[in-house]
Design an enzyme around this catalytic site. Sequence first.
Site, short mmCIF file in Angstrom:
data_model
loop_
_atom_site.label_atom_id
_atom_site.label_comp_id
_atom_site.label_asym_id
_atom_site.label_seq_id
_atom_site.Cartn_x
_atom_site.Cartn_y
_atom_site.Cartn_z
N GLN A 1 0.84 -1.20 0.00
CA GLN A 1 0.00 0.00 0.00
C GLN A 1 0.87 1.24 0.00
O GLN A 1 1.89 1.31 0.71
CB GLN A 1 -0.92 0.00 1.24
CG GLN A 1 -1.84 1.19 1.36
CD GLN A 1 -2.77 1.36 0.17
OE1 GLN A 1 -2.32 1.69 -0.95
NE2 GLN A 1 -4.05 1.14 0.35
N GLY B 1 2.40 4.48 0.99
CA GLY B 1 2.54 5.12 2.31
C GLY B 1 2.62 4.14 3.46
O GLY B 1 2.58 4.54 4.63
N TYR C 1 4.22 -0.78 7.53
CA TYR C 1 3.07 -1.61 7.91
C TYR C 1 3.01 -2.87 7.04
O TYR C 1 2.82 -3.99 7.56
CB TYR C 1 1.80 -0.77 7.74
CG TYR C 1 0.52 -1.40 8.21
CD1 TYR C 1 0.17 -1.42 9.57
CD2 TYR C 1 -0.40 -1.94 7.30
CE1 TYR C 1 -1.03 -1.96 9.99
CE2 TYR C 1 -1.60 -2.48 7.71
CZ TYR C 1 -1.91 -2.48 9.06
OH TYR C 1 -3.11 -3.03 9.48
N GLY D 1 -9.38 -7.06 5.17
CA GLY D 1 -9.37 -5.87 4.33
C GLY D 1 -9.77 -4.68 5.20
O GLY D 1 -9.57 -4.70 6.42
#
Length: 246
Positions: A146, A148, A152, A183
């Site tokens: 993802q 940015g 994470y 999700g």
Amino acid sequence: MQSRVALVTGGTGGIGTAIIRRLAQMGHRVATNYRDEARARAWQARMRGDGIDVALAQGDVSLPEQAQALVQEIERDLGPIEILVNNAGITRDSTFHRMTPLQWNEVIGTNLNSCFNVTRPVIEDMRERRWGRIVQISSINGLKGQYGQANYAAAKAGMHGFTISLARENARFGITVNTVSPGYVATDMVMAVPDDVRAKIVAEIPTGRLGTPDEIAYAVAFLVAEEAAWITGSNLDINGGHHMGW
Ligand code: NDP
């Protein structure tokens, strides 16, 4: 059904609360950690109001000594931990070229190192007792990446490696180890995302909506059931069709 002792880290959060409710409904004795005592006690009182008694132990799961201490405290109160859900997690989003060492380390520490810190003090006893259920709460973004979220996504992808290695090492001891990869779920973590960004995310989800915490908890309940003894080393995607792997 046998009543087990279950520790859900980050149990006071959106998804953690739903997991605790589900496990308590299954008849298990449930516990979680906290960092802010006043907030945790208020949460505990709300749960008690709903008929759910949750044991609390203070501790930051990113720190090995605190994780070990909280496991010991829960085991003193309830007995050996038989079900462990590594759910505590944070985000510190930034594009990688601007990411600071602190943003990287906090996310790896809380989301990935915590799996070592909390699982290590429970695994030997599980092996001796020849029964255990361990579930990591990873993320869709550990599978597809993802923007940015290099920190994470790295932590969440790392959880998969942790799961499949632990699954191999402990299968013969009656211990299953699995990952659930949610999700986007309507919790504080996702509602903190700006409205326009969230609308774009929802537009990409085939079901046309965010998930609910209970939809994630349902998967955890499935994986920790006695009947799930032959499910180990797996990853269960729950994302409304947002990312379909095979
Ligand atoms: P919340 O922010 O609602 O809850 C996170 C929980 O983790 C809180 O109880 C928090 O406690 C605890 N926590 C955070 N850091 C630490 C720490 N260092 N030590 C101990 N406890 C800590 O998040 P969610 O419920 O949304 O997320 C739960 C898990 O699900 C996370 O791992 C997240 O990455 C994952 N996930 C969430 C998705 C979503 O859409 N919401 C999607 C995919 C995965 P405190 O109150 O003290 O901060």
